[in-house]
Design an enzyme around this catalytic site. Structure first.
Site, PDB file in Angstrom:
ATOM      1  N   ARG A   1      20.332   3.476 -46.112  1.00 22.14           N
ATOM      2  CA  ARG A   1      21.766   3.416 -46.401  1.00 22.14           C
ATOM      3  C   ARG A   1      22.601   3.264 -45.131  1.00 22.14           C
ATOM      4  O   ARG A   1      23.502   2.469 -45.058  1.00 22.14           O
ATOM      5  CB  ARG A   1      22.221   4.641 -47.177  1.00 22.14           C
ATOM      6  CG  ARG A   1      23.717   4.580 -47.491  1.00 22.14           C
ATOM      7  CD  ARG A   1      24.177   5.622 -48.476  1.00 22.14           C
ATOM      8  NE  ARG A   1      25.630   5.698 -48.466  1.00 22.14           N
ATOM      9  CZ  ARG A   1      26.414   5.145 -49.369  1.00 22.14           C
ATOM     10  NH1 ARG A   1      25.911   4.478 -50.366  1.00 22.14           N
ATOM     11  NH2 ARG A   1      27.716   5.265 -49.272  1.00 22.14           N
TER      12      ARG A   1
ATOM     13  N   CYS B   1      32.812  11.337 -43.440  1.00 19.49           N
ATOM     14  CA  CYS B   1      32.511  10.051 -42.791  1.00 19.49           C
ATOM     15  C   CYS B   1      32.943  10.036 -41.339  1.00 19.49           C
ATOM     16  O   CYS B   1      34.061  10.442 -41.017  1.00 19.49           O
ATOM     17  CB  CYS B   1      33.264   8.916 -43.470  1.00 19.49           C
ATOM     18  SG  CYS B   1      32.791   8.659 -45.152  1.00 19.49           S
TER      19      CYS B   1
HETATM   20  P1  XMP Z   1      34.309  12.769 -50.302  1.00 18.13           P
HETATM   21  O1  XMP Z   1      35.641  12.560 -49.605  1.00 18.13           O
HETATM   22  O2  XMP Z   1      34.465  13.095 -51.721  1.00 18.13           O
HETATM   23  O3  XMP Z   1      33.576  11.350 -50.202  1.00 18.13           O
HETATM   24  O4  XMP Z   1      33.490  13.766 -49.544  1.00 18.13           O
HETATM   25  C1  XMP Z   1      32.302  11.123 -50.732  1.00 18.13           C
HETATM   26  C2  XMP Z   1      31.876   9.692 -50.423  1.00 18.13           C
HETATM   27  O5  XMP Z   1      31.679   9.518 -49.003  1.00 18.13           O
HETATM   28  C3  XMP Z   1      30.747   8.478 -48.784  1.00 18.13           C
HETATM   29  N1  XMP Z   1      29.743   8.974 -47.842  1.00 18.13           N
HETATM   30  C4  XMP Z   1      29.706   8.636 -46.532  1.00 18.13           C
HETATM   31  N2  XMP Z   1      30.418   7.760 -45.823  1.00 18.13           N
HETATM   32  N3  XMP Z   1      29.186   8.349 -43.876  1.00 18.13           N
HETATM   33  C5  XMP Z   1      30.147   7.595 -44.483  1.00 18.13           C
HETATM   34  O6  XMP Z   1      30.793   6.771 -43.818  1.00 18.13           O
HETATM   35  C6  XMP Z   1      28.418   9.257 -44.545  1.00 18.13           C
HETATM   36  O7  XMP Z   1      27.581   9.929 -43.961  1.00 18.13           O
HETATM   37  C7  XMP Z   1      28.679   9.395 -45.943  1.00 18.13           C
HETATM   38  N4  XMP Z   1      28.105  10.149 -46.902  1.00 18.13           N
HETATM   39  C8  XMP Z   1      28.785   9.868 -48.052  1.00 18.13           C
HETATM   40  C9  XMP Z   1      30.153   8.108 -50.118  1.00 18.13           C
HETATM   41  O8  XMP Z   1      30.781   6.918 -50.537  1.00 18.13           O
HETATM   42  C10 XMP Z   1      30.535   9.303 -50.995  1.00 18.13           C
HETATM   43  O9  XMP Z   1      30.602   8.987 -52.360  1.00 18.13           O
END
Ligand code: XMP
Length: 486
Positions: free
Chosen positions: A405, A306
């Site tokens: 999204r 993120c």
């Molecule tokens: P981890 O830490 O396991 O987190 O890699 C996965 C979660 O991250 C969120 N997610 C995002 N959040 N920008 C964000 O702010 C993104 O591009 C993004 N892609 C995924 C999502 O909640 C996922 O389950």
């Protein structure tokens, strides 16, 4: 006024701020029960779910995780048809009776039979006429040395030589028939001979091998799927093939999203989990404005990929979100599972999330590194990695289906990065490591199960200096051993 705002500012606690305090226990880690709920009606044997991201969850990962007792949430960065296809594949894998049987007609060619079997990784196809009457079976053995332009009807094993059974047959009886007749497939037919399902030896063996697997009433593996709250068509298309739908937006505490979710919940009969939210008030609004929300996916900005917080300074770290949403759920006595999503690196992070009210966690990074994830394996200098990128990254946004999204027109920025994660091996091994670590953590906390974690486990703040001491220090570690780096 502004001084009061500052004075009343909460502490947005994250995993690194807290540790789990040891608590009295009478049991050993192997006696600990990890059973939990992902949503109101979906029970899990382990509190793990995989993130709906197009480098993480497709059918292969969802199958592997359901076999271990967790649940995969299929990504939606594809057409609705593709997502349905992924769900169907999970439902076909390892079920007691396959209901949605892939079949072929007698006038199709061997070429077509081979293509179908290869595409779906299966070893045989019942042959049916246009009324679904079973008229034969064709398997790899029949087609291997046959001319590709031959018709199926000339090569198949005909109906009179096929052993079949009627609906309602028990697992034991089916197994006995397969063994006695040394056959791999047992078609299930009605009294007229119409095909109703298929039992295969491969699937029955899988059931024995994975006693922890989570299954629906028909013995099919459970699976969830992500949807946009504004895509009712996709929700309806997925409904027959999934156990739970997960609303997949970056900021669900939004008036338009709330009314769209309300509509979806009214229109579908499976559980609908809402996310992502990060505050008590967001949970409160959903609980009070919509009946039948089935759970909350919580955390904003903690994900390893993120950049939301870097860019916007908006942040509801996973632990902070968990505590707040879990309290709202408790205050309103609605008993909805809270799924802590984003930033999980170790079993200890999972234990902290459980201690602060989560029922399960969602992991992207950890599962992206698994063999079964959707991402590409790459080798750099002889070391293996898997690609991983955020669903708000430029790469994901380039795929049009992801656009609602993170990039509704008012948000013309990317909110995620692209990179690599270490290759971690198969889901089975990674889950085993995490389960062992989590049970150890729960043992330290004095908890026998997840309810105990909510009620008994205590946490403490750790200072930045203390954090250093809490890891291996003053030693050179030449080789990474476990998923968490030591
Ligand atoms: P981890 O830490 O396991 O987190 O890699 C996965 C979660 O991250 C969120 N997610 C995002 N959040 N920008 C964000 O702010 C993104 O591009 C993004 N892609 C995924 C999502 O909640 C996922 O389950």
């Amino acid at each position: 006024m502004f001084r009061t705002k500052l004075k009343n500012a909460s502490i947005a606690i994250t995993f690194n701020d807290l540790v789990l305090l040891p608590g009295f226990t009478r049991s050993e880690p192997n006696e600990i029960d990890l059973t939990t709920y992902f949503s109101k009606n979906i029970k899990l044997k382990i509190p793990f779910s995989s993130a709906p991201m197009d480098t993480v969850t497709g059918s292969e990962l969802a199958i592997a995780l359901a076999l271990q007792g967790g649940i995969g949430i299929l990504h939606r960065n594809c057409s609705a048809e593709n997502e349905v296809e992924m769900a169907k594949k999970v439902k076909r894998a390892g079920s007691y009776i396959i209901r949605d049987v892939l079949t072929i007609s007698p006038n199709q060619t061997i070429e077509e039979a081979i293509t179908l079997m290869t595409r779906h990784n299966i070893h045989g196809l019942p042959v049916v006429d246009k009324d679904k009457m079973l008229i034969g079976i064709i398997t790899w053995r029949d087609v291997r040395f046959t001319a590709r332009d031959q018709f199926v009807k000339n090569v198949m094993t005909p109906r009179e030589k096929i052993i079949s059974a009627n609906d309602g047959i028990t697992v034991e009886k089916a197994k006995r028939i397969l063994q006695e007749h040394r056959i791999e497939k047992l078609p299930i037919v009605d009294s007229n001979g119409r095909l109703l399902g298929l039992i295969t030896y491969r699937d029955l063996r899988m059931q024995e091998k994975y006693p922890n697997s989570i299954r629906d009433e028909e013995g099919r593996l459970r699976v969830g799927a992500a949807i946009s709250p504004f895509d009712l068509r996709r929700a309806k298309m997925l409904e027959p093939f999934v156990d739970v739908l997960v609303i997949d937006v970056a900021h669900a505490h939004n008036a338009n999203v709330i009314s769209a979710v309300k509509r979806i919940i009214e229109e579908v009969s499976v559980d609908v989990v809402v996310g992502n939210i990060g505050t008590y008030e967001a949970a409160e609004d959903y609980i009070t404005k919509i009946d039948d929300v089935a759970g909350f996916r919580v955390g904003l900005g903690s994900g390893s990929i993120c950049t939301t917080t870097v860019i916007t300074r908006a942040f509801a770290p996973t632990l902070f979100a968990t505590v707040n949403v879990a309290d709202a759920v408790n205050d309103y006595k609605v008993r909805l599972p809270v799924i802590a999503d984003g930033g999980i690196r170790t079993p200890g992070d999972i234990a902290l999330a459980l201690a602060l009210g989560a029922s399960a966690v969602m992991m992207g990074n950890i599962f992206a590194g698994c063999k079964e994830s959707l991402s590409k394996l790459v080798s750099i200098g002889g070391v293996f990695y898997k690609e991983y990128y955020g669903m708000g990254s430029a790469r994901a946004k380039a795929k049009r289906a992801a656009l609602d999204r993170y990039s509704i027109p008012s948000k013309d920025i990317v909110e995620g990065v692209e990179g690599l994660v270490p290759y971690r091996g198969g889901v089975e091994d990674v889950v085993r490591e995490f389960v062992a670590g989590l049970k150890a953590a729960m043992g330290y906390a004095g908890a026998n199960n997840i309810r105990d974690m909510w009620e008994k486990a205590r946490v403490a703040f750790v200072t930045p200096l203390g954090l250093n001491e809490s890891k291996p220090h003053d030693i050179i570690i030449p080789q990474q051993k476990m998923s968490w780096g030591y």
